[in-house]
Motif scaffolding. Structure first.
Motif, PDB file in Angstrom:
ATOM      1  N   UNK A  15       3.288  17.632  42.797  1.00  0.00           N
ATOM      2  CA  UNK A  15       2.027  16.952  41.180  1.00  0.00           C
ATOM      3  C   UNK A  15       1.356  15.605  41.970  1.00  0.00           C
ATOM      4  N   UNK A  16       0.660  15.164  41.281  1.00  0.00           N
ATOM      5  CA  UNK A  16      -0.295  13.848  41.845  1.00  0.00           C
ATOM      6  C   UNK A  16       0.160  12.996  42.520  1.00  0.00           C
ATOM      7  N   UNK A  17      -0.570  13.272  44.280  1.00  0.00           N
ATOM      8  CA  UNK A  17       0.408  11.786  44.447  1.00  0.00           C
ATOM      9  C   UNK A  17      -0.095  10.110  44.578  1.00  0.00           C
ATOM     10  N   UNK A  18      -0.488  10.300  43.421  1.00  0.00           N
ATOM     11  CA  UNK A  18      -1.183   8.903  43.210  1.00  0.00           C
ATOM     12  C   UNK A  18      -0.902   8.685  41.186  1.00  0.00           C
ATOM     13  N   UNK A  19       0.259   8.047  40.689  1.00  0.00           N
ATOM     14  CA  UNK A  19       0.411   8.343  39.425  1.00  0.00           C
ATOM     15  C   UNK A  19      -0.312   7.826  38.419  1.00  0.00           C
ATOM     16  N   UNK A  20      -0.855   8.167  37.537  1.00  0.00           N
ATOM     17  CA  UNK A  20      -2.291   8.515  36.315  1.00  0.00           C
ATOM     18  C   UNK A  20      -1.765   7.248  35.490  1.00  0.00           C
ATOM     19  N   UNK A  21      -2.068   6.437  35.273  1.00  0.00           N
ATOM     20  CA  UNK A  21      -2.014   5.360  34.194  1.00  0.00           C
ATOM     21  C   UNK A  21      -2.327   4.598  33.249  1.00  0.00           C
ATOM     22  N   UNK A  22      -2.422   4.516  32.258  1.00  0.00           N
ATOM     23  CA  UNK A  22      -3.004   3.906  30.404  1.00  0.00           C
ATOM     24  C   UNK A  22      -3.084   2.070  30.448  1.00  0.00           C
ATOM     25  N   UNK A  41      -1.939  -6.940  30.683  1.00  0.00           N
ATOM     26  CA  UNK A  41      -2.238  -5.741  31.042  1.00  0.00           C
ATOM     27  C   UNK A  41      -1.570  -5.517  29.836  1.00  0.00           C
ATOM     28  N   UNK A  42      -0.936  -4.751  28.847  1.00  0.00           N
ATOM     29  CA  UNK A  42      -0.627  -3.823  27.716  1.00  0.00           C
ATOM     30  C   UNK A  42      -0.805  -1.897  28.733  1.00  0.00           C
ATOM     31  N   UNK A  43      -0.168  -1.386  28.414  1.00  0.00           N
ATOM     32  CA  UNK A  43      -0.004  -0.167  27.691  1.00  0.00           C
ATOM     33  C   UNK A  43      -0.861   0.163  27.135  1.00  0.00           C
ATOM     34  N   UNK A  44      -1.582   1.099  26.932  1.00  0.00           N
ATOM     35  CA  UNK A  44      -2.607   1.614  25.985  1.00  0.00           C
ATOM     36  C   UNK A  44      -1.583   2.374  25.204  1.00  0.00           C
ATOM     37  N   UNK A  45      -0.966   3.313  25.438  1.00  0.00           N
ATOM     38  CA  UNK A  45       0.169   3.882  24.883  1.00  0.00           C
ATOM     39  C   UNK A  45       1.563   3.502  25.062  1.00  0.00           C
ATOM     40  N   UNK A  46       2.132   3.671  23.737  1.00  0.00           N
ATOM     41  CA  UNK A  46       3.565   3.338  23.747  1.00  0.00           C
ATOM     42  C   UNK A  46       4.369   3.950  24.295  1.00  0.00           C
ATOM     43  N   UNK A  98       4.686   4.809  28.511  1.00  0.00           N
ATOM     44  CA  UNK A  98       3.601   4.269  29.303  1.00  0.00           C
ATOM     45  C   UNK A  98       3.134   5.317  30.373  1.00  0.00           C
ATOM     46  N   UNK A  99       3.635   6.391  30.101  1.00  0.00           N
ATOM     47  CA  UNK A  99       3.741   7.491  31.118  1.00  0.00           C
ATOM     48  C   UNK A  99       2.847   8.822  30.049  1.00  0.00           C
ATOM     49  N   UNK A 113      -0.474  10.063  28.453  1.00  0.00           N
ATOM     50  CA  UNK A 113      -2.309  10.749  28.636  1.00  0.00           C
ATOM     51  C   UNK A 113      -3.042  11.301  29.507  1.00  0.00           C
ATOM     52  N   UNK A 114      -3.929  11.822  29.543  1.00  0.00           N
ATOM     53  CA  UNK A 114      -4.580  12.907  30.252  1.00  0.00           C
ATOM     54  C   UNK A 114      -4.189  12.721  32.210  1.00  0.00           C
ATOM     55  N   UNK A 115      -3.807  14.081  32.224  1.00  0.00           N
ATOM     56  CA  UNK A 115      -3.173  13.651  33.940  1.00  0.00           C
ATOM     57  C   UNK A 115      -1.686  13.198  33.696  1.00  0.00           C
ATOM     58  N   UNK A 116      -1.258  11.877  33.166  1.00  0.00           N
ATOM     59  CA  UNK A 116      -0.416  11.219  33.791  1.00  0.00           C
ATOM     60  C   UNK A 116       1.335  12.182  33.219  1.00  0.00           C
ATOM     61  N   UNK A 117       2.215  11.947  33.755  1.00  0.00           N
ATOM     62  CA  UNK A 117       3.247  12.346  33.964  1.00  0.00           C
ATOM     63  C   UNK A 117       4.017  13.349  32.536  1.00  0.00           C
ATOM     64  N   UNK A 118       3.921  12.686  31.438  1.00  0.00           N
ATOM     65  CA  UNK A 118       3.863  13.290  30.092  1.00  0.00           C
ATOM     66  C   UNK A 118       2.748  13.502  29.152  1.00  0.00           C
ATOM     67  N   UNK A 119       1.206  13.378  30.164  1.00  0.00           N
ATOM     68  CA  UNK A 119       0.555  14.751  29.478  1.00  0.00           C
ATOM     69  C   UNK A 119       0.160  13.867  27.902  1.00  0.00           C
ATOM     70  N   UNK A 120      -0.659  14.847  27.301  1.00  0.00           N
ATOM     71  CA  UNK A 120      -1.119  14.603  25.756  1.00  0.00           C
ATOM     72  C   UNK A 120       0.324  14.495  24.665  1.00  0.00           C
ATOM     73  N   UNK A 121       1.144  15.031  25.419  1.00  0.00           N
ATOM     74  CA  UNK A 121       2.350  15.297  23.996  1.00  0.00           C
ATOM     75  C   UNK A 121       2.560  13.500  23.994  1.00  0.00           C
ATOM     76  N   UNK A 122       2.821  13.134  25.412  1.00  0.00           N
ATOM     77  CA  UNK A 122       3.549  11.362  25.318  1.00  0.00           C
ATOM     78  C   UNK A 122       3.262  10.845  24.050  1.00  0.00           C
ATOM     79  N   UNK A 123       1.530  11.467  23.753  1.00  0.00           N
ATOM     80  CA  UNK A 123       0.927  10.733  22.695  1.00  0.00           C
ATOM     81  C   UNK A 123       1.603  10.284  21.217  1.00  0.00           C
ATOM     82  N   UNK A 124       1.875  11.606  20.672  1.00  0.00           N
ATOM     83  CA  UNK A 124       2.972  11.838  19.754  1.00  0.00           C
ATOM     84  C   UNK A 124       4.067  10.575  20.000  1.00  0.00           C
ATOM     85  N   UNK A 125       4.857  10.273  20.405  1.00  0.00           N
ATOM     86  CA  UNK A 125       5.916   9.028  21.016  1.00  0.00           C
ATOM     87  C   UNK A 125       5.320   7.884  20.223  1.00  0.00           C
TER      88      UNK A 125
END
Length: 104
Positions: A67-74, A82-87, A89-90, A92-104
């Motif tokens: 996978x992506x060598x550098x994790x993408x976090x928002x 410094x606070x997570x943008x989404x509930x 933390x993994x 967001x677009x390109x992040x490990x949990x992707x856009x589906x993680x935004x529903x959590x």
């Protein structure tokens, strides 16, 4: 020897942005080494061959396996925290949990 580091190297070939990276490769003096960084370069082998053809120098392509060598976090930054943008933390677009993680 000198080193030129070009981040977001996947801009190469894109209208309006890519010409800057292309000119850096084409006009780069022979005593310098180019390091192009990108986590999303779909045509890396073709680009490496082009670089060799325009510079006359050996090009080495280093690819991370998996996978992506550098994790993408928002995150959202203020002057105090410094606070997570989404509930999730993994998420967001390109992040490990992707856009589906935004529903959590």
């Amino acid at each position: 020897n000198s080193i030129v580091v070009l981040d977001e190297f996947h801009y190469m070939g894109q209208k309006g942005r890519g010409s800057t990276w292309e000119e850096c490769v084409i006009t780069n003096p022979p005593h310098t080494q180019i390091v192009g960084l990108s986590a999303t370069l779909p045509n890396a082998h073709r680009l490496a061959a082009w670089m060799e053809s325009v510079t006359g120098r050996k090009t080495v392509l280093v690819e991370a396996s998996g996978g992506r060598p550098v994790p993408l976090r928002y995150y959202f930054a203020t002057n105090r925290i410094l606070s997570p943008l989404f509930r999730d933390e993994q998420a967001g677009p390109g992040a490990p949990h992707g856009l589906l993680g935004l529903r959590g």
